[in-house]
Enzyme design. Structure first.
Site, short mmCIF file in Angstrom:
data_model
loop_
_atom_site.label_atom_id
_atom_site.label_comp_id
_atom_site.label_asym_id
_atom_site.label_seq_id
_atom_site.Cartn_x
_atom_site.Cartn_y
_atom_site.Cartn_z
N HIS A 1 0.87 -1.18 0.00
CA HIS A 1 0.00 0.00 0.00
C HIS A 1 0.91 1.23 0.00
O HIS A 1 2.02 1.18 0.53
CB HIS A 1 -0.83 -0.06 1.29
CG HIS A 1 -1.92 0.97 1.40
ND1 HIS A 1 -1.68 2.27 1.79
CD2 HIS A 1 -3.26 0.88 1.22
CE1 HIS A 1 -2.82 2.92 1.84
NE2 HIS A 1 -3.80 2.11 1.49
N ASP B 1 3.05 -4.71 8.00
CA ASP B 1 1.83 -3.91 7.87
C ASP B 1 0.66 -4.88 8.06
O ASP B 1 0.37 -5.70 7.18
CB ASP B 1 1.82 -3.26 6.48
CG ASP B 1 0.50 -2.55 6.17
OD1 ASP B 1 -0.47 -2.73 6.92
OD2 ASP B 1 0.46 -1.84 5.15
N GLN C 1 -4.49 -5.34 6.83
CA GLN C 1 -5.46 -6.27 6.25
C GLN C 1 -5.38 -7.66 6.87
O GLN C 1 -6.11 -8.55 6.44
CB GLN C 1 -5.26 -6.37 4.73
CG GLN C 1 -5.48 -5.08 3.97
CD GLN C 1 -6.92 -4.56 4.05
OE1 GLN C 1 -7.85 -5.28 4.41
NE2 GLN C 1 -7.11 -3.29 3.71
N LYS D 1 -10.43 -0.72 10.62
CA LYS D 1 -10.55 -1.91 9.76
C LYS D 1 -10.90 -3.15 10.58
O LYS D 1 -11.12 -4.23 10.04
CB LYS D 1 -9.26 -2.14 8.97
CG LYS D 1 -9.00 -1.03 7.93
CD LYS D 1 -7.85 -1.37 7.05
CE LYS D 1 -7.30 -0.17 6.29
NZ LYS D 1 -8.11 0.21 5.13
N CYS E 1 -4.72 2.47 -3.70
CA CYS E 1 -3.48 2.97 -3.07
C CYS E 1 -2.33 1.99 -3.26
O CYS E 1 -1.51 1.79 -2.35
CB CYS E 1 -3.67 3.27 -1.58
SG CYS E 1 -4.81 4.59 -1.27
#
Ligand code: PLP
Length: 404
Positions: free
Chosen positions: A122, A199, A202, A225, A363
């Site tokens: 991202h 990261d 997700q 999220k 993104c």
């Protein structure tokens, strides 16, 4: 077993109609909807305990502080970290990675060093490193992505070397849905003494995460999220590294003693939390984590994986369907194109049928360039979605396809 009907009742927005049609919300990778308990916890906090934290000796301030610190401990337990000193509250994944890039680069990076990222990051795990690379002169190296949408691990092995000072990698791609082999990446990097940042934007909503098992040195995620509020996020960092890193921002809370001659900084994690924190957001994030834990992360992962396979199977029946990302290990997200239909046309027409999907580059422009496409249509799932909603999506796409 997950009881979807009762779970859906916890999310008031799912009962909404758009354009006179029942809302089919398949944009969960962008943000998730909020259960009533999270919505209530925000108004409860403002109604009953609002006071600035850490600085007050009065009752409300102490109560708000206790609730904030309980939320921090909740986050620690949720991701299996060792100490609350390693849990820094931020505004979200983006701020977590900016903090990391700024502070890590200042402490550890110099000209000719290398930071290794991947071709499926991202923008928020690309641009913060580019900004710091301009300042300090280190180089950004990129692990390529295969046609299937996986990391090219042979290339990773070759890129990893004495100049590498950090690997910063997404756990799950927000476009391809690929679950990356972070444990293998950590093991290989650690063999050479190289720390790894993950990261988790997700992954944390979909996969049971245990930092100790994963071995990551840094892990970032966003509250919104994972069914929590916007404006709150987390950076986990290993204590030995955080202690060597300078503060990201200066101001209240992050100091021990200030004089005009110089300042000493506060202990972890407060050294990295300048100014009044979003304690209401943190408290509500804690409630969101309790909510998903009550359902069970293993249960959630199992149900969502079933939904994802069903979506791939049903969408795969549509003539002209092209999936972007075909990795066998995937989570939460399906990206696709249909024939020559532009993704934004598809998204706009699906919207009119009450179906919320995301279209565009998500993104991740370098990843779009890698596949030679302007963007994709992305359906992304949460545990409150149903197979019937996927059927509605498939019927919607068929309708759009026939219009073209
Ligand atoms: N990383 C990944 C993989 C994401 O999918 C996102 C958001 O979509 C981010 C980082 C940025 O998250 P936020 O905008 O909440 O800071």
């Amino acid at each position: 077993m997950i009881s979807i009907e009762s779970i859906r009742k916890d999310f008031p927005i799912l009962g909404r109609e758009v354009y006179g049609k029942p809302l089919v919300y398949l944009d969960n990778a962008a943000t998730t909807q909020k259960p009533q308990c999270v919505i209530d916890s925000i108004s409860d906090a403002y109604r009953n305990v609002n006071a600035n934290v850490h600085r007050g000796i009065h009752f409300l301030s102490q109560e708000a502080t206790d609730m904030l610190e309980a939320a921090r401990d909740n986050v620690r337990r949720f991701i299996g970290a060792g100490s609350t000193e390693e849990i820094i509250f931020t505004r979200g994944t983006t701020e977590s990675i900016n903090l990391l890039a700024s502070s890590f680069a200042w402490a550890f990076l110099k000209e000719d060093d290398e930071v290794l990222i991947s071709g499926m990051e991202h923008h928020s795990n690309i641009v913060p490193w580019q900004i710091q690379a301009q300042r300090y002169g280190f180089k950004l190296k990129v692990i390529p992505v295969t046609d299937l949408g996986e990391l090219d691990m042979d290339a990773f092995d070759k890129l990893l070397g004495p100049k590498t000072k950090l690997v910063s990698i997404t756990h799950v791609s927000n476009v391809l849905g690929t679950v990356n082999p972070v444990r293998e990446i950590v093991a290989k990097a650690h063999k050479l003494g190289i720390p790894v940042a993950v990261d988790g934007a997700q992954s944390v909503p979909h996969i049971s995460v245990n930092i100790k098992e994963m071995g990551a040195d840094f892990y970032a995620f966003s509250g919104h999220k994972i069914y929590g509020p916007t404006g709150i996020g987390v950076l986990f960092g290993r204590r030995e590294l955080l202690e060597k890193m300078p503060p990201y921002q200066g101001g209240g809370e992050m100091i021990k003693k200030v004089t005009f001659q110089g300042t000493t900084y506060n202990d972890l994690p407060y050294k990295f939390e300048a100014g009044t924190p979003d304690y209401v957001g943190s408290i509500a994030l804690g409630v969101a984590l309790d909510y998903v834990q009550n359902i069970g992360m293993e249960q959630i992962a199992g149900y969502e994986s079933e939904l994802c396979s069903y979506a791939m199977q049903r969408l795969g029946e549509i003539p002209g369907m092209r999936f972007i990302g075909n990795a066998p290990k995937r989570s939460g997200v399906v990206s696709f194109l249909v024939g020559n239909i532009h993704p934004s046309d598809m998204g706009t027409l699906l919207d009119r049928l009450g179906i919320a999907v995301r279209t565009g580059h998500h993104c991740a422009e370098p990843l779009m360039d890698r596949f030679g496409i302007p963007g994709t249509v992305r359906a992304s799932f949460a545990f409150y979605n149903t197979k019937a909603e996927i059927d509605t999506l498939v019927a919607g796409i068929e309708r759009v396809r026939q219009m073209f």
